[in-house]
Scaffold this motif. Sequence first.
Motif, PDB file in Angstrom:
ATOM      1  N   MET A  46       0.826  -1.202   0.000  1.00 21.34           N
ATOM      2  CA  MET A  46       0.000   0.000   0.000  1.00 21.34           C
ATOM      3  C   MET A  46       0.863   1.256   0.000  1.00 21.34           C
ATOM      4  SD  MET A  46      -3.079   1.193  -0.045  1.00 21.34           S
ATOM      5  CE  MET A  46      -4.145  -0.135   0.485  1.00 21.34           C
ATOM      6  N   THR A  47       2.058   1.161   0.629  1.00 25.76           N
ATOM      7  CA  THR A  47       2.905   2.352   0.692  1.00 25.76           C
ATOM      8  C   THR A  47       3.268   2.849  -0.695  1.00 25.76           C
ATOM      9  OG1 THR A  47       3.830   1.658   2.796  1.00 25.76           O
ATOM     10  CG2 THR A  47       5.079   3.277   1.557  1.00 25.76           C
ATOM     11  N   SER A  48       3.632   1.924  -1.602  1.00 29.86           N
ATOM     12  CA  SER A  48       4.012   2.351  -2.951  1.00 29.86           C
ATOM     13  C   SER A  48       2.843   3.006  -3.661  1.00 29.86           C
ATOM     14  CB  SER A  48       4.521   1.152  -3.752  1.00 29.86           C
ATOM     15  OG  SER A  48       3.503   0.178  -3.859  1.00 29.86           O
ATOM     16  N   THR A  49       1.628   2.522  -3.380  1.00 26.82           N
ATOM     17  CA  THR A  49       0.442   3.132  -3.988  1.00 26.82           C
ATOM     18  C   THR A  49       0.245   4.539  -3.489  1.00 26.82           C
ATOM     19  OG1 THR A  49      -0.579   0.945  -4.092  1.00 26.82           O
ATOM     20  CG2 THR A  49      -2.025   2.826  -4.374  1.00 26.82           C
ATOM     21  N   ILE A  50       0.348   4.713  -2.164  1.00 29.05           N
ATOM     22  CA  ILE A  50       0.180   6.047  -1.593  1.00 29.05           C
ATOM     23  C   ILE A  50       1.247   6.986  -2.108  1.00 29.05           C
ATOM     24  CG2 ILE A  50       0.195   7.371   0.559  1.00 29.05           C
ATOM     25  CD1 ILE A  50      -0.962   4.935   1.946  1.00 29.05           C
ATOM     26  N   ASN A  51       2.449   6.483  -2.307  1.00 24.72           N
ATOM     27  CA  ASN A  51       3.541   7.342  -2.762  1.00 24.72           C
ATOM     28  C   ASN A  51       3.343   7.868  -4.168  1.00 24.72           C
ATOM     29  OD1 ASN A  51       4.938   7.262  -0.390  1.00 24.72           O
ATOM     30  ND2 ASN A  51       6.284   5.586  -0.982  1.00 24.72           N
ATOM     31  N   ARG A  52       2.354   7.321  -4.878  1.00 22.92           N
ATOM     32  CA  ARG A  52       2.024   7.863  -6.201  1.00 22.92           C
ATOM     33  C   ARG A  52       0.946   8.924  -6.104  1.00 22.92           C
ATOM     34  NH1 ARG A  52       2.326   2.317  -7.499  1.00 22.92           N
ATOM     35  NH2 ARG A  52       0.068   2.130  -7.560  1.00 22.92           N
ATOM     36  N   LEU A  53       0.503   9.181  -4.887  1.00 20.50           N
ATOM     37  CA  LEU A  53      -0.621  10.084  -4.669  1.00 20.50           C
ATOM     38  C   LEU A  53      -0.400  11.470  -5.221  1.00 20.50           C
ATOM     39  CD1 LEU A  53      -3.274  10.793  -3.281  1.00 20.50           C
ATOM     40  CD2 LEU A  53      -2.006  11.143  -1.166  1.00 20.50           C
ATOM     41  N   VAL A  54       0.766  12.016  -4.996  1.00 19.97           N
ATOM     42  CA  VAL A  54       1.027  13.389  -5.414  1.00 19.97           C
ATOM     43  C   VAL A  54       2.010  13.370  -6.574  1.00 19.97           C
ATOM     44  CG1 VAL A  54       1.817  15.658  -4.700  1.00 19.97           C
ATOM     45  CG2 VAL A  54       0.662  14.200  -3.067  1.00 19.97           C
TER      46      VAL A  54
ATOM     47  N   TYR B  27      -3.090  12.802  14.941  1.00 19.03           N
ATOM     48  CA  TYR B  27      -2.001  12.022  14.343  1.00 19.03           C
ATOM     49  C   TYR B  27      -1.289  11.124  15.347  1.00 19.03           C
ATOM     50  CZ  TYR B  27      -2.893  14.423  10.038  1.00 19.03           C
ATOM     51  OH  TYR B  27      -3.520  14.878   8.892  1.00 19.03           O
ATOM     52  N   SER B  28      -1.823  11.064  16.567  1.00 25.85           N
ATOM     53  CA  SER B  28      -1.347  10.079  17.536  1.00 25.85           C
ATOM     54  C   SER B  28      -1.967   8.732  17.182  1.00 25.85           C
ATOM     55  CB  SER B  28      -1.768  10.479  18.953  1.00 25.85           C
ATOM     56  OG  SER B  28      -3.182  10.367  19.105  1.00 25.85           O
ATOM     57  N   ASP B  29      -1.470   7.654  17.774  1.00 25.80           N
ATOM     58  CA  ASP B  29      -2.076   6.346  17.542  1.00 25.80           C
ATOM     59  C   ASP B  29      -3.547   6.360  17.927  1.00 25.80           C
ATOM     60  OD1 ASP B  29       0.448   5.572  16.807  1.00 25.80           O
ATOM     61  OD2 ASP B  29       0.695   4.065  18.382  1.00 25.80           O
TER      62      ASP B  29
ATOM     63  N   ASP C  80       2.143   2.337   9.272  1.00 26.07           N
ATOM     64  CA  ASP C  80       2.964   2.380  10.483  1.00 26.07           C
ATOM     65  C   ASP C  80       2.265   1.653  11.627  1.00 26.07           C
ATOM     66  OD1 ASP C  80       5.122   3.481  12.268  1.00 26.07           O
ATOM     67  OD2 ASP C  80       3.405   4.538  13.128  1.00 26.07           O
ATOM     68  N   LEU C  81       0.961   1.883  11.776  1.00 22.15           N
ATOM     69  CA  LEU C  81       0.203   1.213  12.832  1.00 22.15           C
ATOM     70  C   LEU C  81       0.207  -0.299  12.631  1.00 22.15           C
ATOM     71  CD1 LEU C  81      -2.937   3.562  12.951  1.00 22.15           C
ATOM     72  CD2 LEU C  81      -0.992   3.604  14.511  1.00 22.15           C
ATOM     73  N   ALA C  82       0.015  -0.729  11.378  1.00 20.75           N
ATOM     74  CA  ALA C  82      -0.030  -2.159  11.080  1.00 20.75           C
ATOM     75  C   ALA C  82       1.318  -2.819  11.325  1.00 20.75           C
ATOM     76  CB  ALA C  82      -0.475  -2.373   9.639  1.00 20.75           C
ATOM     77  N   GLN C  83       2.387  -2.158  10.906  1.00 18.71           N
ATOM     78  CA  GLN C  83       3.720  -2.723  11.076  1.00 18.71           C
ATOM     79  C   GLN C  83       4.092  -2.879  12.544  1.00 18.71           C
ATOM     80  OE1 GLN C  83       6.115  -0.016   8.764  1.00 18.71           O
ATOM     81  NE2 GLN C  83       5.313  -0.785   6.818  1.00 18.71           N
ATOM     82  N   ARG C  84       3.587  -1.988  13.385  1.00 16.50           N
ATOM     83  CA  ARG C  84       3.884  -2.069  14.820  1.00 16.50           C
ATOM     84  C   ARG C  84       2.872  -2.920  15.569  1.00 16.50           C
ATOM     85  NH1 ARG C  84       3.228   2.286  17.481  1.00 16.50           N
ATOM     86  NH2 ARG C  84       2.349   3.672  15.904  1.00 16.50           N
ATOM     87  N   GLY C  85       1.885  -3.469  14.860  1.00 11.95           N
ATOM     88  CA  GLY C  85       0.919  -4.372  15.467  1.00 11.95           C
ATOM     89  C   GLY C  85       0.022  -3.747  16.505  1.00 11.95           C
ATOM     90  N   VAL C  86      -0.357  -2.480  16.299  1.00 10.35           N
ATOM     91  CA  VAL C  86      -1.184  -1.786  17.299  1.00 10.35           C
ATOM     92  C   VAL C  86      -2.647  -1.657  16.876  1.00 10.35           C
ATOM     93  CG1 VAL C  86       0.794  -0.510  18.192  1.00 10.35           C
ATOM     94  CG2 VAL C  86      -0.605   0.518  16.390  1.00 10.35           C
ATOM     95  N   ILE C  87      -3.008  -2.245  15.745  1.00  6.25           N
ATOM     96  CA  ILE C  87      -4.400  -2.185  15.292  1.00  6.25           C
ATOM     97  C   ILE C  87      -5.167  -3.367  15.878  1.00  6.25           C
ATOM     98  CG2 ILE C  87      -5.957  -2.172  13.324  1.00  6.25           C
ATOM     99  CD1 ILE C  87      -3.721  -1.012  11.635  1.00  6.25           C
TER     100      ILE C  87
ATOM    101  N   PRO D 146     -13.726  -4.302   4.923  1.00 12.10           N
ATOM    102  CA  PRO D 146     -13.605  -5.283   3.838  1.00 12.10           C
ATOM    103  C   PRO D 146     -12.204  -5.904   3.854  1.00 12.10           C
ATOM    104  CG  PRO D 146     -14.667  -3.288   3.043  1.00 12.10           C
ATOM    105  CD  PRO D 146     -14.154  -2.984   4.435  1.00 12.10           C
ATOM    106  N   PRO D 147     -12.023  -7.068   3.231  1.00 15.61           N
ATOM    107  CA  PRO D 147     -10.720  -7.729   3.242  1.00 15.61           C
ATOM    108  C   PRO D 147      -9.595  -6.810   2.760  1.00 15.61           C
ATOM    109  CG  PRO D 147     -12.380  -9.155   2.276  1.00 15.61           C
ATOM    110  CD  PRO D 147     -13.023  -7.810   2.463  1.00 15.61           C
ATOM    111  N   ALA D 148      -8.432  -6.906   3.406  1.00 17.74           N
ATOM    112  CA  ALA D 148      -7.306  -6.031   3.077  1.00 17.74           C
ATOM    113  C   ALA D 148      -6.923  -6.125   1.605  1.00 17.74           C
ATOM    114  CB  ALA D 148      -6.109  -6.379   3.964  1.00 17.74           C
ATOM    115  N   GLU D 149      -7.047  -7.318   1.017  1.00 19.61           N
ATOM    116  CA  GLU D 149      -6.656  -7.483  -0.386  1.00 19.61           C
ATOM    117  C   GLU D 149      -7.538  -6.666  -1.326  1.00 19.61           C
ATOM    118  OE1 GLU D 149      -8.825 -11.330   0.927  1.00 19.61           O
ATOM    119  OE2 GLU D 149      -7.313  -9.956   1.729  1.00 19.61           O
ATOM    120  N   ALA D 150      -8.730  -6.272  -0.869  1.00 19.31           N
ATOM    121  CA  ALA D 150      -9.615  -5.468  -1.710  1.00 19.31           C
ATOM    122  C   ALA D 150      -9.022  -4.094  -1.990  1.00 19.31           C
ATOM    123  CB  ALA D 150     -10.979  -5.319  -1.044  1.00 19.31           C
ATOM    124  N   TYR D 151      -8.100  -3.662  -1.142  1.00 18.84           N
ATOM    125  CA  TYR D 151      -7.515  -2.328  -1.270  1.00 18.84           C
ATOM    126  C   TYR D 151      -6.167  -2.331  -1.997  1.00 18.84           C
ATOM    127  CZ  TYR D 151     -11.028  -1.040   2.196  1.00 18.84           C
ATOM    128  OH  TYR D 151     -12.209  -0.824   2.853  1.00 18.84           O
TER     129      TYR D 151
END
Length: 368
Positions: free
Chosen positions: A1-9, A296-298, A316-323, A332-337
């Motif tokens: 998803m990060t690479s997708t967001i990085n195409r945002l602007v 912008y806090s957790d 960032d939240l997902a990588q740190r396992g805080v969700i 919806p399933p993560a793969e849908a995004y």
Amino acid sequence: MTSTINRLVGASVSALLATTSIVSAQSMDELIEGARAEGMLTTIALPHDWCGYGAVIQGFKEKYPFLTINELNPDAGSADELEAIRANRNNTGPQAPDVIDVGFAFGPAAKEEGLIQPYKVSTWDTIPDAAKDAEGYWYGDYYGVLAFAVNTDLVDEIPQDWEDLLKPEYANSVALAGDPRASNQAILAVQAAGLARGAEAGEAAGQAGLEFFAELNQAGNFVPVIGKAGTLAQGATPIVIQWDYNALSSRDTLAGNPPVEVVVPASGVVAGVYVQAISAYAPHPNAAKLWMEYLYSDEGQLGWLAGYCHPIRFNDLAQRGVIPNDLMEALPPAEAYEAAVFPTLDEQEATKAVITGGWDQVVGANVQ
């Protein structure tokens, strides 16, 4: 998803950004004391059922009970928010907003006009670079994708993609959640249909999207009514194309009466980002910065996720396992995004021109 967001602007946005000094977050102690002296925060255009804002605002109140939250016009649009800043440049009274939450394109426009001031929250580095102004004038807050909200009491076969909507069983069933001659959400929905047909983002997707909706209208499947939870439940618009977070919120609001299924289409998955900023004329600048630190806090980011909006710090939240698992399971399933497309400003502007200028002639449906 990060690479997708990085195409945002795209490069078009970069050209708008001039080089100035970096704005760093103040210490929390300084912000809290400054905000305490101000005693108030004025927000605008934050309906409580949008992205879980009701709970987010309540959480902020509980954390900083010395602040009164003055909520202006919850139903205002992005253009209204900028106008509120313009109209109150020399006014420090209760009608002057401190902070704004606007559509993606409005952030750079507000910066260029001098309506907002820079501020970098303490979690700045975890906001994707392409979703924020390098100088801190505006910064992405959350995003969603366009989805189908389906009243399953009235629709037996659930559509899974855009082309499915053309089937005869969906006669008098499909609506947009806005007028595509004026609504950004509806414009992006038309573009999404064009992308699903293989067109490139921008003018080509806009034209292909118009052709799709012309077919939908000619087939008798398109309903020229602005779809919402009420029309979905009443059966006037059994299928509504809208942001996933609004669709999921409608599902919860209706609480099974009728049952609603939310589908992210298999193709043409278009994401829309909103951005935060602080008014250049904010009467309560410390309270405004404290609000941004909370958002912008957790805790703040998870508040938006509880309202079905993907917070901009999601990776960032997902990588740190805080969700929490229950929040993830409600989406919806993560793969849908995974195939989500984030149109650049140039692409959005090109699409908007084609769709707003061609809707009446190509589609010929007066949405109201």
